[in-house]
Design an enzyme around this catalytic site. Sequence first.
Site, PDB file in Angstrom:
ATOM      1  N   GLU A 211       0.736  -1.171  -0.116  1.00  0.00           N
ATOM      2  CA  GLU A 211      -0.213  -0.121   0.173  1.00  0.00           C
ATOM      3  C   GLU A 211       0.901   1.489   0.152  1.00  0.00           C
ATOM      4  O   GLU A 211       2.087   1.181   0.371  1.00  0.00           O
ATOM      5  CB  GLU A 211      -0.660   0.086   1.344  1.00  0.00           C
ATOM      6  CG  GLU A 211      -1.954  -0.988   1.221  1.00  0.00           C
ATOM      7  CD  GLU A 211      -2.779  -1.055   2.468  1.00  0.00           C
ATOM      8  OE1 GLU A 211      -4.028  -1.317   2.417  1.00  0.00           O
ATOM      9  OE2 GLU A 211      -2.276  -0.730   3.559  1.00  0.00           O
ATOM     10  N   ILE A 266       5.320   3.971   2.140  1.00  0.00           N
ATOM     11  CA  ILE A 266       5.273   2.737   1.303  1.00  0.00           C
ATOM     12  C   ILE A 266       5.226   1.523   1.982  1.00  0.00           C
ATOM     13  O   ILE A 266       6.194   1.241   2.909  1.00  0.00           O
ATOM     14  CB  ILE A 266       6.101   2.644   0.075  1.00  0.00           C
ATOM     15  CG1 ILE A 266       5.829   3.790  -0.916  1.00  0.00           C
ATOM     16  CG2 ILE A 266       6.000   1.436  -0.688  1.00  0.00           C
ATOM     17  CD1 ILE A 266       6.982   4.148  -1.811  1.00  0.00           C
ATOM     18  N   GLU A 267       4.177   0.611   1.965  1.00  0.00           N
ATOM     19  CA  GLU A 267       4.067  -0.629   2.939  1.00  0.00           C
ATOM     20  C   GLU A 267       4.756  -1.753   1.915  1.00  0.00           C
ATOM     21  O   GLU A 267       3.951  -2.255   1.103  1.00  0.00           O
ATOM     22  CB  GLU A 267       2.820  -0.669   3.408  1.00  0.00           C
ATOM     23  CG  GLU A 267       2.200   0.291   4.340  1.00  0.00           C
ATOM     24  CD  GLU A 267       3.063   0.022   5.626  1.00  0.00           C
ATOM     25  OE1 GLU A 267       3.482  -0.941   5.833  1.00  0.00           O
ATOM     26  OE2 GLU A 267       2.627   0.932   6.620  1.00  0.00           O
ATOM     27  N   MET A 268       5.864  -2.374   2.299  1.00  0.00           N
ATOM     28  CA  MET A 268       6.350  -3.142   1.205  1.00  0.00           C
ATOM     29  C   MET A 268       5.700  -4.779   1.607  1.00  0.00           C
ATOM     30  O   MET A 268       5.662  -4.939   3.008  1.00  0.00           O
ATOM     31  CB  MET A 268       7.837  -3.181   1.689  1.00  0.00           C
ATOM     32  CG  MET A 268       8.383  -4.405   0.945  1.00  0.00           C
ATOM     33  SD  MET A 268      10.356  -4.518   1.387  1.00  0.00           S
ATOM     34  CE  MET A 268      11.036  -5.835   0.330  1.00  0.00           C
TER      35      MET A 268
END
Length: 297
Positions: A211, A266-268
């Site tokens: 996300e 940024i959600e990796m």
Amino acid sequence: MTDYNVMPDYQTRRKIINDICEKYSFVHHSFAGKSVCGRCIDVLHIGNTKNCVLYCAGFHGSEYLTVTAVLKFFEQCADAMENDSVVGRYKIRDFLREKGLTIVPCVNPDGVEIAIHGSDAALKYKALVEKASKENKVWQANARGVDINHNFNAGWNELKNRELSMNIKAPSATRFGGNAPESEPETKALTNLCKRNNFDRAIAFHSQGREIYCSFGKHTPVMSFRLASVLSQASGYNISVPEDIATGGGFKDWFIEKFRRPALTIEMGKGKNPLPLSDFEPEYKIMLNMLCLGVIV
């Protein structure tokens, strides 16, 4: 190129960073400060020094694959600077001459060390970590049990009230924002770095969810939304709105409010933290063009 299929603990990062600096003489290495336990918070830079993008990772202990991702991308960019090679689908050298890249690969070195090696890594805070870990084994905070991404001075009071409503009142493995904003040396190190440098934008890397978060309050610049849209299209990541307990107190929130410039979280990856090391290469492949565009756009 370095083998990044290893756990990115403090000793491993020291070796990777030293090797990068020895191989590429144009890399500038400095320190933003030190953690609660005295571990160095590294800063690496390549390219233009007057117009820079900031990438930060390792805010949360168990989200250490973000550390690996940012370091690998930086090394690929350094190699591209030297050899005019391609990163992802982009010849990035010319872009880096226009817009430099600064990285803080691990904002919370104590937290990452605790997540990988256990409470002994907390040194004199070992007892605190063991007590706080009884209810939550997944360690996100720093060695004093403060969640660094709840400790920035942006909507901190409102976030603190939400923490209290959820009975989060003391040092914890996650989500305790401290007793005051910027109470932690790790938080201060990053805010001071930003105040000393004229960063064009900032991207904070966390995990997980694939996300992108791009807004905070009324001062969110239009470019935040545009940048998020471009990166979303490049990666397939969704643009999302964080849940209430994750709103405010974060680095992205503070950067937007302080400088009125674009910032993203940024959600990796996808799954449950800590993501397994085996996820790194496939997730990095998904992220690579997005990492490039964060500098290029």
